[in-house]
Write a protein that holds these residues in place. Structure first.
Motif, PDB file in Angstrom:
ATOM      1  N   UNK B 489      -0.509  13.925  13.418  1.00  0.00           N
ATOM      2  CA  UNK B 489       0.694  13.970  12.586  1.00  0.00           C
ATOM      3  C   UNK B 489       1.639  12.804  12.883  1.00  0.00           C
ATOM      4  N   UNK B 490       1.778  12.480  14.153  1.00  0.00           N
ATOM      5  CA  UNK B 490       2.762  11.461  14.547  1.00  0.00           C
ATOM      6  C   UNK B 490       2.359  10.054  14.171  1.00  0.00           C
ATOM      7  N   UNK B 491       1.074   9.833  13.923  1.00  0.00           N
ATOM      8  CA  UNK B 491       0.646   8.471  13.598  1.00  0.00           C
ATOM      9  C   UNK B 491       0.442   8.258  12.089  1.00  0.00           C
ATOM     10  N   UNK B 492       0.946   9.159  11.293  1.00  0.00           N
ATOM     11  CA  UNK B 492       0.834   8.983   9.835  1.00  0.00           C
ATOM     12  C   UNK B 492       1.491   7.665   9.384  1.00  0.00           C
ATOM     13  N   UNK B 493       2.687   7.307   9.898  1.00  0.00           N
ATOM     14  CA  UNK B 493       3.258   6.002   9.497  1.00  0.00           C
ATOM     15  C   UNK B 493       2.345   4.825   9.857  1.00  0.00           C
ATOM     16  N   UNK B 494       1.667   4.909  11.015  1.00  0.00           N
ATOM     17  CA  UNK B 494       0.743   3.829  11.379  1.00  0.00           C
ATOM     18  C   UNK B 494      -0.393   3.760  10.376  1.00  0.00           C
ATOM     19  N   UNK B 495      -0.888   4.910   9.986  1.00  0.00           N
ATOM     20  CA  UNK B 495      -1.979   4.953   9.017  1.00  0.00           C
ATOM     21  C   UNK B 495      -1.531   4.327   7.691  1.00  0.00           C
ATOM     22  N   UNK B 496      -0.309   4.655   7.293  1.00  0.00           N
ATOM     23  CA  UNK B 496       0.219   4.083   6.038  1.00  0.00           C
ATOM     24  C   UNK B 496       0.300   2.564   6.148  1.00  0.00           C
ATOM     25  N   UNK B 497       0.777   2.103   7.297  1.00  0.00           N
ATOM     26  CA  UNK B 497       0.881   0.645   7.482  1.00  0.00           C
ATOM     27  C   UNK B 497      -0.494  -0.012   7.423  1.00  0.00           C
ATOM     28  N   UNK B 498      -1.497   0.653   8.023  1.00  0.00           N
ATOM     29  CA  UNK B 498      -2.850   0.086   7.988  1.00  0.00           C
ATOM     30  C   UNK B 498      -3.351  -0.002   6.543  1.00  0.00           C
ATOM     31  N   UNK B 499      -3.050   1.022   5.764  1.00  0.00           N
ATOM     32  CA  UNK B 499      -3.487   1.007   4.365  1.00  0.00           C
ATOM     33  C   UNK B 499      -2.744  -0.068   3.571  1.00  0.00           C
ATOM     34  N   UNK B 500      -1.443  -0.255   3.911  1.00  0.00           N
ATOM     35  CA  UNK B 500      -0.649  -1.277   3.219  1.00  0.00           C
ATOM     36  C   UNK B 500      -1.034  -2.685   3.676  1.00  0.00           C
ATOM     37  N   UNK B 501      -1.560  -2.784   4.880  1.00  0.00           N
ATOM     38  CA  UNK B 501      -1.869  -4.107   5.420  1.00  0.00           C
ATOM     39  C   UNK B 501      -0.641  -4.801   5.961  1.00  0.00           C
ATOM     40  N   UNK B 502       0.429  -4.076   6.148  1.00  0.00           N
ATOM     41  CA  UNK B 502       1.667  -4.654   6.681  1.00  0.00           C
ATOM     42  C   UNK B 502       2.517  -3.543   7.285  1.00  0.00           C
ATOM     43  N   UNK B 503       3.477  -3.936   8.118  1.00  0.00           N
ATOM     44  CA  UNK B 503       4.355  -2.945   8.752  1.00  0.00           C
ATOM     45  C   UNK B 503       5.792  -3.208   8.337  1.00  0.00           C
ATOM     46  N   UNK B 504       6.170  -2.805   7.119  1.00  0.00           N
ATOM     47  CA  UNK B 504       7.540  -3.055   6.653  1.00  0.00           C
ATOM     48  C   UNK B 504       8.551  -2.184   7.402  1.00  0.00           C
ATOM     49  N   UNK B 505       9.795  -2.527   7.259  1.00  0.00           N
ATOM     50  CA  UNK B 505      10.861  -1.847   8.006  1.00  0.00           C
ATOM     51  C   UNK B 505      10.888  -0.331   7.761  1.00  0.00           C
ATOM     52  N   UNK B 506      10.763   0.135   6.508  1.00  0.00           N
ATOM     53  CA  UNK B 506      10.792   1.592   6.315  1.00  0.00           C
ATOM     54  C   UNK B 506       9.704   2.318   7.108  1.00  0.00           C
ATOM     55  N   UNK B 507       8.540   1.689   7.212  1.00  0.00           N
ATOM     56  CA  UNK B 507       7.461   2.316   7.987  1.00  0.00           C
ATOM     57  C   UNK B 507       7.843   2.345   9.465  1.00  0.00           C
ATOM     58  N   UNK B 508       8.457   1.248   9.931  1.00  0.00           N
ATOM     59  CA  UNK B 508       8.892   1.216  11.339  1.00  0.00           C
ATOM     60  C   UNK B 508       9.905   2.324  11.608  1.00  0.00           C
ATOM     61  N   UNK B 509      10.837   2.492  10.686  1.00  0.00           N
ATOM     62  CA  UNK B 509      11.852   3.544  10.855  1.00  0.00           C
ATOM     63  C   UNK B 509      11.185   4.916  10.855  1.00  0.00           C
ATOM     64  N   UNK B 510      10.262   5.084   9.896  1.00  0.00           N
ATOM     65  CA  UNK B 510       9.562   6.378   9.820  1.00  0.00           C
ATOM     66  C   UNK B 510       8.797   6.654  11.106  1.00  0.00           C
ATOM     67  N   UNK B 511       8.167   5.609  11.667  1.00  0.00           N
ATOM     68  CA  UNK B 511       7.420   5.803  12.913  1.00  0.00           C
ATOM     69  C   UNK B 511       8.367   6.185  14.051  1.00  0.00           C
ATOM     70  N   UNK B 512       9.533   5.532  14.085  1.00  0.00           N
ATOM     71  CA  UNK B 512      10.503   5.880  15.125  1.00  0.00           C
ATOM     72  C   UNK B 512      10.930   7.336  15.034  1.00  0.00           C
TER      73      UNK B 512
END
Lengths: 231, 541
Positions: B489-512
Motif C-alpha cells: 500500500x505504501x509504495x503505490x506512489x512509487x508504482x505510479x511514478x514508475x508507470x509515468x516514467x517520472x517523479x513529479x512533485x505531486x507524486x513526491x508529496x503523495x509518497x511523503x
C-alpha cells in the motif's frame, strides 16, 4: 602394577570459540571412587562433564578416560560410560518402560525385562510403566532419565546435577544408589549443588571456577557450596 | 515394544550381544507406527496429498515461468553500447547463487543430524551409528536433488522458452540440477564426517551468493557474456553420477565418524527449521537458520561511549547487531546492486521487471535491517531494562531499518533513473527527483520492518478457506502478511511514478504522506499492549 585411573585430567582447558569458561582443571578418578564437581552456576561444571563424555573438544591439557583419549564415536567407549545430563527429550510414541527396554537391549543386557522392572520399582515409576513420557511430571521424567543411566552396564557413571527436580526422598535414595555404585567398584563423576548429596556420595571434590583448584575434601567442598553467592 | 534383534549386532566385553543400529532404529519405528494407529489407508491418503501438493507447486512454478517469459523483452539483434550482460549470463549467475544457497543450507542443517529424542536415547548406545543414521543421511540429498532438478529445468525454460528447448535438453538440465545438488549436499556430509566446521561450509555458500552481484557487475563492465546456456553433455552427467555415487558411498561409510555433538547440533537446528516451516513461521525460520551458522565466540565488549540516553541505547544495540553480522551487510549491498544488474540485461530492462526487482530487493534489504527488532521481539532483554514506553521502543527500532532503506534507495532509484534516461547528459533534475522519491519511500520499508518483526505468532484458530491446494488458514495468512501489506500500500506512489516514467512533485508529496501514514500505523501498539508502557516495552506486540 596399579590399574590406570578411570579419568585422568591434567590442566584441562575447556571453552567455546577459543575462550576458556573456567580455570584449568586437574583431577584423577579411580574405580570404586566418587568425585564431585562443585561451583556456582556458570562456573564450568557441565562443560567439564561434556568434555569427559566427548561432547566437547578440550582446548588444551590432557584428558584420558578409561586409559585412552576420549572418543565417543567409539562404541567401546559408549558401552562403558553411562551419562545422565540435563536432556529432556523422549520418543513421543514409546512408553516409559519401552525407553528403558530400548536402552537395556541396546547395550546387550540379556535379562532386560527384569532389570527394567527393578528400576521402575526403585525409581517409583512402576505405576507409570505404560505411560507415554508426555504424561509424566517434570520430576518423573527426570527419574526416567536417571533410571536409564542405571539400565545398562557401565564402568563410569557421569551425572549432571542429578538432584534436579527430585523430592527429598528420591534424593536420599539416589545418594544411596550412587554410593553403592562406587562401593561396588564403579566410578562416579557428578556435578552438584546439593551439599547433602555431595557428602553422602563423594569421596572428594573439585571446585570448578575462575581459579585452578586442587582436589578438596568433601567437607570443604560442602562448605563452598553453602557459601555460593546467590546469582 | 518389539525388542531389537541381536542377530546382526556385535559382542560386548561380558559376552552379551549388542543389536545392530538398524535393528534399534526399526524397533523404535515399528513401535511408533503401531501406536500411531496409522493404517495403509491413511498412508496412501498422505501420499496422494503430497503428490498433489508437489504437482500444484510445479504447476505454479511453470506458470511463473510463463509470465516471466511474457514480461521479457526480445534480445537485441545488435548489442547496445555500454554494459551488457545478457539473459543467459544472468541465468548462469543465478545458478551460481542457487549453488550457494544449497551449500549454505547444507552447512547450517548438518546435513546429517538427529532429533533430540534420538540424540538422547540412540547416540549413547554402543551400536553401529551407520545403521542408525542411514535414512537421515539420505533424506536431505534426495530432497535437494529433487529441488535442484526442478530449479534447473525452470531456469532453462525461462531462458529458452518452451519453443527454444526440447524434452531431451530439459531432461539433461533436470539431471544436471538433481545430480549436482545431491552431490553438493553429499560432499557437505562427507566434509562433516571429516570434521569440517559446518559454519565454514555455510560460509562457502554465502560467498557464492555474494559473488553473484559482483560477477554480474564485473561481467557487464568487461563485456563477458554467455550467448546461451550450454546443454549439459553426456560426459558431464556421467562424471556427476560418479561423483554422487562416490560421495554417497563415502558418506555412508563415514557416518559413524560424525561426532555426536555435531549430530545433536545439526538435528536441533533441522528440527527447529522444520517446525518453523510446518507452522509457516518465517520469522522463526530466519532466526533458526541465522543462529545455525553463527560462530560461537566472545567479542570485545563495546564501550558505547556515544550512548547518552535510553533511546540511543536501543539504536546503538541495533547498529551493533547489524555491523557485527557480515552476512547482513553483504545482504544489504547485494540488494542495493540488484536493480542496476537488471538494467545491464537487455531482456530484463523494462519497467515491469524493474518494479518487481525493486520490491524483491527492497524486501531483502529490509530483512537485514530488521534483525534487531526481530530479535528483540523474541527476547526483549534490553528493552525491558530501559525506561522507555513500548511505542517509543518501536519508533526507535525503525532507525536502523530506515538507514538501511536509505542506502538501498540511493542505489535502487539511481537504477530507475538510468532506465528512464535520467542518468544521461542533462538528466540531473530527473535523477534528483527519483532519488528524492526513493528517500521519501524509505520510511515505508522501516515501518514494514518493525511491523513484520513485532507481528504475533500465526493464528491457527481462524477460519479455513478451501482451495485446490488444500485448506488455507486465513488467520495465519493475516499474520504473515503483516509487513508486506504496508509495503504494497505504501509504495503505490512509487508504482505510479514508475508507470509515468517520472517523479513529479505531486507524486513526491503523495509518497511523503503515504510514508508518514505507514510509520504511524506500524509503530502503533495493539490495544492489549498500549497500556503496558514502560517496563514491558519490548515484549508488547
Amino acid at each position: 602394577m596399579p590399574a590406570s585411573p578411570v579419568i585422568h585430567a591434567d590442566a584441562l582447558v575447556l571453552g567455546y570459540g577459543g575462550e576458556p569458561v573456567c580455570a584449568p582443571v586437574s583431577f584423577t578418578l579411580e574405580a570404586g571412587r566418587a568425585l564431585a564437581l562443585v561451583g556456582p552456576n556458570g562456573s564450568g561444571k557441565s562443560t567439564v562433564l561434556r568434555a569427559v563424555l566427548g561432547l566437547l573438544e578440550p582446548a588444551g591439557g590432557e584428558l584420558q578416560v578409561l586409559g585412552a583419549q576420549v572418543d565417543e564415536r567409539d562404541a567401546r567407549f559408549r558401552a562403558q560410560v553411562s551419562s545422565v545430563l540435563d536432556d529432556d527429550a523422549y520418543f513421543p510414541a514409546l512408553t516409559v518402560a519401552e525407553h528403558l527396554v530400548l536402552t537395556a537391549r541396546g547395550h546387550g543386557v540379556a535379562d532386560a525385562a527384569d532389570v527394567v522392572a527393578d528400576l521402575l520399582d526403585d525409581f517409583g515409576l512402576t505405576g507409570h510403566a505404560d505411560v507415554l513420557p508426555v504424561a509424566l511430571s517434570s520430576g518423573q521424567r527426570r527419574r526416567l532419565l536417571l533410571a536409564a543411566g542405571f539400565a545398562r552396564p557401565r564402568r563410569l557413571l557421569v551425572l549432571d546435577e542429578p538432584e534436579q527436580r527430585l523430592d527429598q526422598r528420591m534424593r536420599s535414595a539416589l545418594a544411596a544408589r550412587l554410593r553403592d555404585e562406587a562401593d561396588a567398584g564403579g566410578a562416579v563423576l557428578l556435578a552438584t549443588h546439593d551439599p547433602a548429596l555431595l557428602e553422602a556420595v563423594a569421596d572428594a571434590a573439585v571446585l570448578v571456577g575462575d581459579v585452578e583448584s586442587p582436589v578438596l575434601p568433601v567437607t570443604d567442598a560442602a562448605r563452598a557450596i553453602r557459601s555460593e553467592p546467590t546469582r | 515394544m518389539t525388542p531389537p534383534s541381536a542377530g546382526a549386532g556385535t559382542g560386548t566385553a561380558d559376552g552379551s550381544r549388542v543389536p545392530a543400529g538398524r535393528a534399534v532404529r526399526r524397533a523404535t519405528a515399528a513401535t511408533a507406527r503401531r501406536r500411531s494407529d496409522a493404517g495403509i489407508g491413511q498412508l496412501l491418503g498422505d501420499l496422494y496429498y503430497a503428490l498433489i501438493m508437489v504437482a500444484i507447486g510445479i504447476g505454479m512454478a511453470l506458470g511463473v515461468v510463463e509470465v516471466a517469459r511474457d514480461a521479457l523483452r526480445p534480445a537485441p539483434v545488435v548489442p547496445a553500447p555500454g554494459p551488457d550482460l545478457g539473459l543467459p549470463s544472468l541465468a548462469g549467475l543465478a545458478v551460481l547463487g542457487f549453488v550457494g544457497v544449497v551449500l549454505s543450507l547444507a552447512g547450517r542443517l548438518g546435513p546429517v543430524g538427529v532429533g533430540a529424542a534420538e540424540a538422547t536415547w540412540w547416540l549413547p548406545l554402543p551400536v553401529d551409528r551407520r545403521g542408525l543414521l542411514r535414512p537421515t543421511a539420505a533424506r536431505l540429498p534426495l530432497l535437494a536433488g529433487g529441488v535442484g532438478a526442478l530449479v534447473l529445468v525452470l531456469v532453462d525454460l525461462t531462458v529458452q522458452g518452451y519453443g527454444g528447448t526440447s524434452a531431451d535438453r530439459l531432461v539433461r538440465f533436470g539431471a544436471l540440477g538433481g545430480l549436482g545438488t545431491a552431490a553438493l549436499v553429499l560432499l557437505a556430509g562427507v566434509g562433516q564426517s571429516l570434521g569440517a566446521v559446518r559454519r565454514r561450509i555455510a560460509a562457502a555458500g554465502h560467498a557464492s551468493v555474494a559473488l553473484v552481484p559482483v560477477l554480474a557487475v564485473v561481467g557487464a563492465l568487461t563485456g563477458w557474456r554467455l550467448e546461451a546456456l550450454p546443454s549439459p553433455g553426456a560426459v558431464v552427467l556421467a562424471v556427476l553420477t560418479v561423483v554422487v555415487v562416490a560421495a554417497a558411498v563415502a558418506l555412508d561409510r563415514r557416518l559413524g565418524r560424525i561426532p555426536g555433538r555435531d549430530l545433536r547440533e545439526s538435528g536441533s537446528i533441522s528440527s527447529q527449521a522444520v517446525g518453523a516451516v510446518v507452522s509457516l513461521d518465517s520469522r522463526e525460520l530466519g532466526r533458526t537458520l541465522v543462529e545455525g551458522a553463527a560462530r560461537p565466540r566472545r567479542r570485545r565488549s563495546a564501550r558505547f561511549g556515544a550512548v547518552r540516553s535510553a533511546s540511543a541505547a536501543v539504536v546503538a544495540a541495533d547498529v551493533a547487531l547489524l555491523v557485527r553480522s557480515p552476512r547482513h551487510v553483504v545482504q544489504v549491498l547485494g540488494a542495493t546492486v540488484a536493480p542496476a544488474v537488471v538494467l545491464v540485461v537487455p531482456e530484463l530492462a523494462s519497467t515491469a521487471v524493474l518494479a518487481i526487482v525493486l520490491v524483491g530487493s527492497g524486501y531483502v534489504a529490509m530483512l537485514a535491517g530488521a534483525e534487531g527488532a526481530r530479535r528483540a521481539e523474541m527476547a526483549p532483554v534490553l528493552d525491558r531494562l530501559l525506561p522507555l514506553s513500548a511505542r517509543r521502543v518501536r519508533v526507535l527500532r525503525t532507525a536502523v531499518p530506515g538507514a538501511v532503506a536509505v542506502v538501498w534507495s540511493l542505489g535502487a532509484f539511481a537504477a530507475v533513473a538510468q532506465l528512464h534516461g535520467d542518468l544521461a547528459d542533462g538528466g540531473a533534475e530527473g535523477l534528483m527527483a527519483w532519488l528524492a522519491l526513493g528517500l521519501a519511500s524509505a520510511p515505508v520499508w522501516a515501518g514494514a520492518a518493525v511491523r513484520s518483526a513485532y507481528r504475533p505468532a500465526p493464528d491457527w484458530a481462524g477460519p479455513l478457506v478451501s482451495t485446490p491446494a488444500g485448506a488455507v488458514p486465513l488467520g495465519v495468512l493475516a499474520v504473515l502478511s503483516r509487513g508486506p501489506d504496508v509495503v504494497a500500500l505504501g509504495l503505490v506512489p512509487v508504482l505510479i511514478a514508475l508507470l509515468l516514467g517520472a517523479a513529479p512533485v505531486p507524486v513526491l508529496v503523495a509518497q511523503g504522506v503515504a510514508s508518514a501514514i505507514v510509520v504511524a500505523v506500524c509503530v502503533r501498539l495493539p490495544a492489549t499492549a498500549a497500556g503496558g508502557a514502560g517496563a514491558g516495552a519490548g515484549g508488547a506486540r
